[in-house]
Design a protein around this motif. Sequence first.
Motif, PDB file in Angstrom:
ATOM      1  N   GLY A 109      21.286  21.153  50.212  1.00 53.26           N
ATOM      2  CA  GLY A 109      22.076  22.299  49.752  1.00 53.26           C
ATOM      3  C   GLY A 109      23.551  22.022  49.609  1.00 53.26           C
ATOM      4  N   TYR A 110      24.002  20.783  50.004  1.00 51.40           N
ATOM      5  CA  TYR A 110      25.427  20.465  49.945  1.00 51.40           C
ATOM      6  C   TYR A 110      25.632  19.088  49.338  1.00 51.40           C
ATOM      7  CZ  TYR A 110      25.877  24.422  53.075  1.00 51.40           C
ATOM      8  OH  TYR A 110      25.810  25.676  53.619  1.00 51.40           O
ATOM      9  N   TYR A 111      26.833  18.871  48.777  1.00 48.99           N
ATOM     10  CA  TYR A 111      27.145  17.573  48.194  1.00 48.99           C
ATOM     11  C   TYR A 111      28.637  17.324  48.315  1.00 48.99           C
ATOM     12  CZ  TYR A 111      29.013  19.863  43.968  1.00 48.99           C
ATOM     13  OH  TYR A 111      29.749  20.618  43.098  1.00 48.99           O
ATOM     14  N   GLY A 112      29.063  16.123  47.934  1.00 50.60           N
ATOM     15  CA  GLY A 112      30.464  15.743  48.046  1.00 50.60           C
ATOM     16  C   GLY A 112      30.685  14.823  49.240  1.00 50.60           C
ATOM     17  N   GLU A 113      31.850  14.165  49.282  1.00 50.84           N
ATOM     18  CA  GLU A 113      32.173  13.212  50.350  1.00 50.84           C
ATOM     19  C   GLU A 113      32.149  13.873  51.724  1.00 50.84           C
ATOM     20  OE1 GLU A 113      35.791  10.145  51.639  1.00 50.84           O
ATOM     21  OE2 GLU A 113      36.023  11.462  49.906  1.00 50.84           O
ATOM     22  N   GLU A 148      18.497  34.704  37.952  1.00 55.09           N
ATOM     23  CA  GLU A 148      19.318  34.555  39.148  1.00 55.09           C
ATOM     24  C   GLU A 148      19.143  33.153  39.729  1.00 55.09           C
ATOM     25  OE1 GLU A 148      18.205  37.575  41.849  1.00 55.09           O
ATOM     26  OE2 GLU A 148      19.081  39.234  40.698  1.00 55.09           O
ATOM     27  N   THR A 149      20.202  32.639  40.430  1.00 55.06           N
ATOM     28  CA  THR A 149      20.096  31.314  41.033  1.00 55.06           C
ATOM     29  C   THR A 149      19.341  31.401  42.356  1.00 55.06           C
ATOM     30  OG1 THR A 149      21.328  29.304  41.606  1.00 55.06           O
ATOM     31  CG2 THR A 149      22.220  31.394  42.405  1.00 55.06           C
ATOM     32  N   CYS A 150      18.769  30.284  42.756  1.00 54.78           N
ATOM     33  CA  CYS A 150      18.006  30.265  44.010  1.00 54.78           C
ATOM     34  C   CYS A 150      18.918  29.926  45.191  1.00 54.78           C
ATOM     35  CB  CYS A 150      16.885  29.232  43.917  1.00 54.78           C
ATOM     36  SG  CYS A 150      17.464  27.513  43.719  1.00 54.78           S
ATOM     37  N   ASN A 151      18.387  29.985  46.394  1.00 54.65           N
ATOM     38  CA  ASN A 151      19.130  29.573  47.590  1.00 54.65           C
ATOM     39  C   ASN A 151      19.426  28.083  47.502  1.00 54.65           C
ATOM     40  OD1 ASN A 151      19.011  28.368  50.538  1.00 54.65           O
ATOM     41  ND2 ASN A 151      19.684  30.474  50.722  1.00 54.65           N
ATOM     42  N   HIS A 152      20.708  27.675  47.743  1.00 53.84           N
ATOM     43  CA  HIS A 152      21.109  26.294  47.519  1.00 53.84           C
ATOM     44  C   HIS A 152      20.488  25.316  48.524  1.00 53.84           C
ATOM     45  CE1 HIS A 152      23.857  27.832  50.550  1.00 53.84           C
ATOM     46  NE2 HIS A 152      24.153  26.597  50.876  1.00 53.84           N
ATOM     47  N   GLY A 169      21.719  26.991  39.977  1.00 52.07           N
ATOM     48  CA  GLY A 169      20.524  26.424  39.380  1.00 52.07           C
ATOM     49  C   GLY A 169      20.047  25.155  40.061  1.00 52.07           C
ATOM     50  N   ARG A 170      20.743  24.720  41.151  1.00 50.44           N
ATOM     51  CA  ARG A 170      20.373  23.508  41.847  1.00 50.44           C
ATOM     52  C   ARG A 170      20.224  23.774  43.340  1.00 50.44           C
ATOM     53  NH1 ARG A 170      18.524  19.303  38.658  1.00 50.44           N
ATOM     54  NH2 ARG A 170      19.540  19.495  36.642  1.00 50.44           N
ATOM     55  N   TYR A 171      19.428  22.925  44.019  1.00 50.54           N
ATOM     56  CA  TYR A 171      19.267  23.070  45.476  1.00 50.54           C
ATOM     57  C   TYR A 171      18.726  21.770  46.054  1.00 50.54           C
ATOM     58  CZ  TYR A 171      14.131  23.378  45.290  1.00 50.54           C
ATOM     59  OH  TYR A 171      12.803  23.099  45.127  1.00 50.54           O
ATOM     60  N   GLY A 172      18.655  21.707  47.422  1.00 50.85           N
ATOM     61  CA  GLY A 172      17.981  20.612  48.112  1.00 50.85           C
ATOM     62  C   GLY A 172      18.827  19.377  48.316  1.00 50.85           C
ATOM     63  N   ASP A 173      18.167  18.249  48.674  1.00 49.22           N
ATOM     64  CA  ASP A 173      18.837  16.980  48.941  1.00 49.22           C
ATOM     65  C   ASP A 173      19.646  16.537  47.738  1.00 49.22           C
ATOM     66  OD1 ASP A 173      17.834  16.768  51.500  1.00 49.22           O
ATOM     67  OD2 ASP A 173      16.056  15.641  50.889  1.00 49.22           O
ATOM     68  N   GLU A 174      20.965  16.347  48.020  1.00 56.51           N
ATOM     69  CA  GLU A 174      21.894  15.903  46.984  1.00 56.51           C
ATOM     70  C   GLU A 174      21.861  16.804  45.750  1.00 56.51           C
ATOM     71  OE1 GLU A 174      21.362  11.761  46.173  1.00 56.51           O
ATOM     72  OE2 GLU A 174      21.334  11.204  48.292  1.00 56.51           O
TER      73      GLU A 174
END
Length: 451
Positions: free
Chosen positions: A304-308, A334-338, A317-322
């Motif tokens: 659910g998270y990305y970045g340094e 609607e967007t899903c849970n990140h 529109g995106r979720y999960g690992d990386e």
Amino acid sequence: MGFYMCNLFKLYFWIYIWTYILYYTTCYDQLVFTNKTEVSSSSTYEDKDSRGSADKTIDKNVNQIYNNCMHTATGKKEAWLRLDLGDIYNLKSVKIWYRNDRGDNLNTKRLQGFSVLTSHSSDISLDDSNLCYEDPKNETLNTILEVECIQTARYVTIHKSDNEEAILEICEVEIYGCPRQSYGENCVPCDACKFECDVTGRCDGFGCVKNTANLGPYCKECKAGKYGEDCNNTCGHCARNDTCDNINGSCPGSCDAGYRGKNCLNACPFGKFGNDCNEKCGYCANNKTCHHISGSCNGSCEPGYYGEKCLTSCSSGRYGDECKEKCGHCVNNETCNHISGSCNGSCEAGYQGKKCLTACTSSKYGKDCQEKCGYCANNKTCHHISGSCPGSCEAGYYGETCLTGKTSVYLIDPTSMRKKIAYASDVRSKSMGEDKKLSPFEEEINNSLKK
């Protein structure tokens, strides 16, 4: 003969003088005074000729025969002589005149293995006193000996213990040193120290005074980046590369990012980073902490998270690992849970499940997959969203979803139906004066009967 005797006299004279200098003089203060120093012993040996009392060790009589010496009782496993100097001093050494009338091999035999202990108070037990000297018991001792004792103390104890028998026979004791807060052979003041020094000039734990003209033997300014006794310690991570205090190592201002504490030696605790360790780490994978300075995660991010620093949530529109996973078919786009990918509401028509990724199962379609497919030909399933059949309908049904039935047509005998349609058409023509013509319904049935 006279010349020979004269030179012999001179030789003995200089031997006496040097002996006196070696044994009876010192550059440090002599701290034992008959009218001030108090002395006591563990026990006293007495016989008909003499009493070996402790006060004989401070009477200034250095004659080393039995009657001039203290003598502890026989049959004891511990013996000691304690001197109370009346005040706390910086001690340098302890000098002992021991009994010498028993023969060369026996004179100091009872003294071997002795120790010198010091303390500030008479209430402190021997076990808790400070040890400043201990004889290794590996060689015969001189009857006049001086041992080093670098301590700051008021009470000095000469101690001997032996599992068989411990006896002390001391004739005289002198203790050398300086008054408190002074040091050296001339007992100069400890001006370079914030509080006190020992007899060598080494400052106590409070350290040296900064920018003093008289730095003394130990108080030398540390080089930049060093601090503490003998400047052996390295400064911490002071902000702006400031140098730390040369005594206690404290930074003059704040710490560099990633460090905390008075000396800026401690890295940020778990889950913190940055200036004053006020920043909170992001969502590093496997609950690992981030880098204490930069805040970057050493590995990947939690789903659910990305970045340094793993602080940015997945974009819409995106979720999960990386954030590699694409959201399902959530209602109204609607967007899903990140993190989990689940839709916050319901799914679009034709899909089901928490993530709205699963198309309706066979024979279902529409919103929440609640609609039942029509009568598609060859038992094929309908489209999961619209419900339309992929080909034709089963016999008896028509329409896009094959839900409209024709079953009533086949319940009537075809020959009979033709006669009824003809008769009905006749009657209508005669009564209304119209040409013989079938109604739309009659025409549809008639066409079906011709098949």
